[in-house]
Design a protein around this motif. Sequence first.
Motif, mmCIF file in Angstrom:
data_model
loop_
_atom_site.group_PDB
_atom_site.id
_atom_site.type_symbol
_atom_site.label_atom_id
_atom_site.label_comp_id
_atom_site.label_asym_id
_atom_site.label_seq_id
_atom_site.Cartn_x
_atom_site.Cartn_y
_atom_site.Cartn_z
ATOM 1 N N ASN A 168 10.940 4.056 5.677
ATOM 2 C CA ASN A 168 12.031 3.745 5.307
ATOM 3 C C ASN A 168 12.467 2.828 4.027
ATOM 4 O O ASN A 168 13.223 2.548 3.451
ATOM 5 C CB ASN A 168 13.397 3.654 6.696
ATOM 6 N N LEU A 169 11.839 1.628 5.020
ATOM 7 C CA LEU A 169 11.720 0.853 3.877
ATOM 8 C C LEU A 169 11.725 1.118 2.360
ATOM 9 O O LEU A 169 11.266 0.308 1.301
ATOM 10 C CB LEU A 169 11.257 -1.083 4.482
ATOM 11 N N VAL A 170 10.542 1.518 2.406
ATOM 12 C CA VAL A 170 9.179 2.418 0.982
ATOM 13 C C VAL A 170 10.405 2.733 0.328
ATOM 14 O O VAL A 170 10.766 2.688 -1.128
ATOM 15 C CB VAL A 170 8.794 2.531 1.327
ATOM 16 N N ARG A 171 11.203 3.540 1.230
ATOM 17 C CA ARG A 171 12.410 4.592 0.365
ATOM 18 C C ARG A 171 13.756 3.346 -0.505
ATOM 19 O O ARG A 171 13.859 4.077 -1.242
ATOM 20 C CB ARG A 171 13.168 5.316 1.526
ATOM 21 N N ILE A 172 14.100 2.843 0.446
ATOM 22 C CA ILE A 172 14.783 1.603 0.222
ATOM 23 C C ILE A 172 14.433 1.037 -1.157
ATOM 24 O O ILE A 172 14.823 1.395 -2.708
ATOM 25 C CB ILE A 172 15.315 0.601 1.529
ATOM 26 N N ALA A 173 13.485 0.433 -1.168
ATOM 27 C CA ALA A 173 11.994 -0.428 -2.483
ATOM 28 C C ALA A 173 12.340 0.326 -3.769
ATOM 29 O O ALA A 173 12.231 0.080 -4.605
ATOM 30 C CB ALA A 173 11.228 -0.451 -1.453
ATOM 31 N N LEU A 174 12.362 1.839 -3.483
ATOM 32 C CA LEU A 174 11.853 2.877 -4.378
ATOM 33 C C LEU A 174 13.259 3.074 -4.929
ATOM 34 O O LEU A 174 13.350 4.009 -5.822
ATOM 35 C CB LEU A 174 10.985 3.726 -4.325
ATOM 36 N N GLY A 175 14.341 2.799 -4.409
ATOM 37 C CA GLY A 175 15.350 3.105 -4.958
ATOM 38 C C GLY A 175 15.999 4.639 -4.224
ATOM 39 O O GLY A 175 16.945 5.474 -4.607
ATOM 40 N N GLU A 176 14.876 5.601 -3.190
ATOM 41 C CA GLU A 176 15.021 7.091 -2.806
ATOM 42 C C GLU A 176 16.024 6.530 -1.436
ATOM 43 O O GLU A 176 15.963 6.986 -0.838
ATOM 44 C CB GLU A 176 13.793 7.333 -1.994
ATOM 45 N N THR A 177 17.212 6.657 -1.839
ATOM 46 C CA THR A 177 18.478 6.078 -1.158
ATOM 47 C C THR A 177 18.775 7.515 -0.722
ATOM 48 O O THR A 177 19.221 7.415 0.575
ATOM 49 C CB THR A 177 19.361 5.124 -0.970
ATOM 50 N N SER A 178 18.301 8.843 -0.896
ATOM 51 C CA SER A 178 18.818 9.572 -0.299
ATOM 52 C C SER A 178 17.782 10.352 0.555
ATOM 53 O O SER A 178 17.938 10.492 1.432
ATOM 54 C CB SER A 178 19.267 10.728 -1.596
ATOM 55 N N ARG A 222 0.942 -0.695 -0.019
ATOM 56 C CA ARG A 222 0.047 0.072 -0.044
ATOM 57 C C ARG A 222 1.155 1.235 -0.192
ATOM 58 O O ARG A 222 0.497 2.261 -1.009
ATOM 59 C CB ARG A 222 -1.160 0.315 1.014
ATOM 60 N N GLN A 223 1.903 1.330 1.108
ATOM 61 C CA GLN A 223 3.025 2.466 1.104
ATOM 62 C C GLN A 223 3.222 2.580 0.099
ATOM 63 O O GLN A 223 4.031 3.480 -1.181
ATOM 64 C CB GLN A 223 4.059 2.120 1.827
ATOM 65 N N LEU A 224 3.947 1.507 -1.132
ATOM 66 C CA LEU A 224 4.783 1.656 -2.601
ATOM 67 C C LEU A 224 4.508 2.355 -3.039
ATOM 68 O O LEU A 224 4.401 3.052 -4.168
ATOM 69 C CB LEU A 224 4.930 0.097 -2.777
ATOM 70 N N ALA A 225 2.550 1.996 -3.632
ATOM 71 C CA ALA A 225 1.664 2.205 -5.113
ATOM 72 C C ALA A 225 1.714 4.037 -4.322
ATOM 73 O O ALA A 225 1.590 3.986 -5.090
ATOM 74 C CB ALA A 225 0.714 1.329 -4.426
ATOM 75 N N ALA A 226 1.321 4.127 -3.489
ATOM 76 C CA ALA A 226 0.653 5.497 -2.675
ATOM 77 C C ALA A 226 2.448 6.100 -3.103
ATOM 78 O O ALA A 226 1.692 8.010 -3.389
ATOM 79 C CB ALA A 226 0.634 5.973 -0.880
ATOM 80 N N ARG A 227 3.298 5.749 -2.917
ATOM 81 C CA ARG A 227 4.638 6.452 -2.707
ATOM 82 C C ARG A 227 5.306 6.776 -3.901
ATOM 83 O O ARG A 227 5.778 7.674 -4.250
ATOM 84 C CB ARG A 227 5.480 6.465 -2.257
ATOM 85 N N ALA A 228 5.266 5.351 -5.279
ATOM 86 C CA ALA A 228 6.082 5.473 -6.142
ATOM 87 C C ALA A 228 5.410 6.729 -6.794
ATOM 88 O O ALA A 228 4.098 7.317 -6.972
ATOM 89 C CB ALA A 228 5.299 4.370 -7.325
ATOM 90 N N PRO A 229 6.582 7.289 -7.744
ATOM 91 C CA PRO A 229 6.105 8.294 -8.883
ATOM 92 C C PRO A 229 5.564 8.039 -10.090
ATOM 93 O O PRO A 229 5.687 6.502 -10.234
ATOM 94 C CB PRO A 229 8.242 8.521 -9.273
#
Length: 330
Positions: free
Chosen positions: A315-325, A148-155
């Motif tokens: 933070n796990l969502v950011r990692i999975a999306l490649g948003e490491t910064s 749910r969080q991945l889908a909501a945050r993904a570009p």
Amino acid sequence: MRPGSAVRWRRGRAGRWRRAVCAALVAGAVVVPLSGAAQPRIPAPPPARLPAPTAATLEATYTAHRANAAEASRRAAAHGDRHRAAADRALAGPGRRLLAFDGRGAGLATEVLGDLAHAGRVAVLVPGSDTGLDTYGRFRAAALALHRQLAARAPAGTGTAVVAWLGYETPGTVSTSVATTGRAEAAAPKLRALVADLRRITAPGTGVALLCHSYGSVVCARAAEGLDVDDIALLGSPGTGTGTAAGLRTGARIWAARGDGDWVEHVPHLSAGLFGTTVGFGTDPVSPDFGARIFDAGDGGHGDYFDPGSRSLINLVRIALGETSEVTHD
């Protein structure tokens, strides 16, 4: 004794007690003969035999494994195990996307959340101890929260998928196998095969992250060498059996986190060879000596890393999306 001192004394005493219990478990693994955990004798069909999945055959793969889960449910019900029958029946439900299913013993299942064939980012959840079909609901809840969080945050335009990989026989929390690398070594080739399947199914350039909880971090460490993934996150890890992140021999970014309330903090970081296996997992992955990228997991406990709204899940969502910064650090 002042009230504050009494609280600190009780906490210190509790911490010493937990460390003693954990040390006893490690010691038990040394002195008790190594053996597999007993599995419930629940009748089930063998897994469906299918070609390796591709984007073109995904729907046929899902359909075949749902049919197998439905048959497993019928056999479990006839055997009188209503709990397992219900768990299998849920997995057989319309719309469930099973890359794999095996209803025998404690049971195995690999479930996809999202459109895997068109995903630009894929997160694979690797569970820890005491995870089987009978407890699959809590594992899937973590996968759902993540998706749910991945889908909501993904570009915009970036598809996402989560793969809940119960693809190995997990150890019991109170067992000799939980303190050794044996289950992880048996699981590693299966995890590597899953990643190969994902690379076959998804488009070139798709980002893949492994999110490895507890004993699952030992599995990921055993599979890591040369693995074609972008990120490996170790959550509540007792250790990896490797002294450093560099020792995993992977080009993936290695992340580690532990919640402030996670009892794994008190596991002794020991490692010793015994009877052809390794007891204990060595260096703490959140220690500077290990060399992982440490991220903030908040104040949650051992089972809280995927709680909606938690710092760890963000933070796990950011990692999975490649948003490491964007990942926040301790």
